[in-house]
Enzyme design. Structure first.
Site, short mmCIF file in Angstrom:
data_model
loop_
_atom_site.label_atom_id
_atom_site.label_comp_id
_atom_site.label_asym_id
_atom_site.label_seq_id
_atom_site.Cartn_x
_atom_site.Cartn_y
_atom_site.Cartn_z
CB SER A 119 -3.68 -15.95 16.74
OG SER A 119 -3.64 -17.02 15.84
CG HIS A 120 -7.15 -17.68 13.57
ND1 HIS A 120 -5.92 -18.28 13.58
CD2 HIS A 120 -7.14 -16.85 12.52
CE1 HIS A 120 -5.20 -17.84 12.56
NE2 HIS A 120 -5.91 -16.98 11.90
CG ASP B 36 0.84 -17.40 16.69
OD1 ASP B 36 0.08 -17.44 17.68
OD2 ASP B 36 0.78 -18.21 15.76
#
Lengths: 337, 337
Positions: free
Chosen positions: A46-47, A187
């Site tokens: 997610s990053h 997420d």
């Protein structure tokens, strides 16, 4: 699902291309590409390059500056403030952290407030950078008001991450970085994109009822981790990384967004500690006790918080990273023809 | 159960009598009586007069100094260390916090390390004292290695409380103070004394199996709150309030105790922040955003972390406190005939 193998260099170049081709200054793009590459490398999906979708969305909505120069102010010999002037936080961190490191080494403790920044990245790249200078560090930021307080069902807090690093001479640092929400918002978004339900305990819907539907969660309220204790920590992040530094809380950041759904704009607080100053001649004992602690955790089969991420890092440094072909296509499509 | 009503003055006098009659110096006894009275007043029963049983037990075991003079060292213009020389922490806090407050007002951020102290009190009296000076504050301490890390079943961490206060001009501060263990150890002991079972999730037995038996919990391992996130915070407390300040981690404090079962001996870290320095002209906005945050929490029927304690305080200031007759008899019996 089709997966594409990319080198770390290719990820970095892709990120720079996507950002500069959407109007971002090169030094900003480089600073952001570095943390996106680090996120993808450490398999914090997610990053990783997923975040480029969010970055470009925010750039195109026009609230965000792609080129503002960070402005450094010395509020005291111990406190440096970097006004990002509504650009992303990474270049402000890169420039201000030099002052933070000097102040912490001189005084033992020092703080940096980054203000008026758009913020999307994980905080571990920043506390790891400070640990690489031999300092312990804490970082925290508010975000947008997405998370209900313990005992409530209406959003008040951001996902409000807290990160910490402890330098281990000759080793990778002890690092954690977690949202005070039960889960990172990214997420939930990844579950929505994948058509998966979310576990109970992550969120409630708009009516305040527990939900497993990621879309309902995005429109309702996320929950904090750890009940009233996680909720208390989320409030602390609002107060220290918002009110204290004269910047926006998550409620105010949400208002500032005016429904655009852009990356949150707010501040960040970093605190750095020099073990040399605090240890005052007992640094060796302090380091030895820390290593004994880590050995007692690992020795019973438990993990250190960053252990899986560091394992992913080692894999990626050897093999490159693996990205869904669909995600890669979505990201490449951000580059104007 | 028979209950006795005592005035706050009577609690304070009882505490001073119990401590001085067991050999403690008067200034130490006064400092401790103040926090014990505050604990009883706020209905934090595990930190009220019950703690006198533990204090006297530790005094009589002879490891603890009842009279040592706190020694103040200026490790830097931002970091003060107070060596308690193996007395209780309260007098060290009372003397050192004057320096901490001055440093924080001058520099915006400052720290105090209390070292070589026996520690039993809640941390909220200390962060509240700093908030009364207009500062935000964080406090943390290790304890004895009673708590397993996430993913493990063997004790490594202490109960490792973290406390925070935010000053609210003209109002009681926003305050939290919680153990990073699922519950305070004193609460398990109170269950044992009352013959009650404990909820699942607080502890495992010596074999690592979940238990509802408070005695099995005391001999096994307590668990952290909030899974791996609470466990990460517990580690941070060990590293900052132990290793960083060159004092004992909970593992080392347990060894130092040599099975005596005395009050833990270790250090404490306090960090103070001056909103005037950080706010740099935006203090009013920061305060307003904080109050908006509190209103958004309370306005949906959720509680602020200290709300119940402040309600108890208001009751006790009017009506005095109510103590079990058996506990009172046990405490009074500590005064030598």
């Amino acid at each position: 699902m089709d997966v594409v193998n990319l080198s770390l260099e290719a990820v970095h170049e892709l990120a720079v291309s996507v950002l500069t081709s959407n109007g971002m200054a090169h030094d900003h793009a480089e600073a952001i590409a570095t943390v996106i590459t680090a996120g993808q490398r450490d398999e914090c999906h997610s990053h990783g390059i997923y975040r480029l979708l969010v970055c470009v969305n925010s750039l195109r909505k026009g609230k965000l500056s792609g080129g503002a120069r960070p402005e450094i102010s010395h509020l005291s010999p111990a406190v440096v403030r970097v006004n990002a002037h509504f650009a992303y936080s990474q270049l402000a961190f890169a420039q201000g952290s030099k002052v933070l490191v000097e102040n912490a080494r001189r005084l033992g403790i020092a703080a940096m407030a980054i203000t008026n920044c758009f913020h999307f990245s994980a905080l571990w790249p920043e506390v790891e950078a400070l640990a690489a200078e031999g300092l312990a560090a804490i970082a925290m930021t508010p975000s947008h008001s997405w998370v209900a307080p313990a005992g409530g069902t209406k959003p008040v807090f951001g996902t409000n991450p807290i990160a910490f690093a402890w330098p281990r001479p000759g080793k990778l640092p002890f690092v954690f970085d977690f949202a005070t929400s039960a889960i990172a918002r990214g997420d939930i978004e990844l579950h929505r994109r994948a058509g998966k339900s979310i576990p109970l305990g992550w969120a409630v819907d708009e009516a305040g009822a527990p939900t497993t539907d990621p879309s309902a969660a995005m429109h309702g309220a996320m929950l904090t981790f750890g009940g009233h204790k996680g909720s208390a920590l989320a409030a602390m992040v609002e107060l220290l990384a918002g009110s204290l530094i004269g910047d926006l809380t998550s409620i105010e950041s949400q208002k500032f967004d005016e429904g655009a759904g852009a990356t949150p704009c707010h501040g960040e607080l970093l605190i750095a500690f020099d073990p040399e100053v605090f240890g005052a001649g007992r640094r060796a004992e302090g380091d030895a006790y820390a290593e004994e602690l880590f050995a007692a955790i690992v020795g019973q089969g438990a993990r250190l918080p960053s252990q899986r991420r560091f394992e992913a890092r080692a894999r990626s440094e050897t093999n490159g990273v693996f990205v869904s072909a669909q995600l890669l296509a979505d990201v490449e499509a951000l580059i104007p023809a």
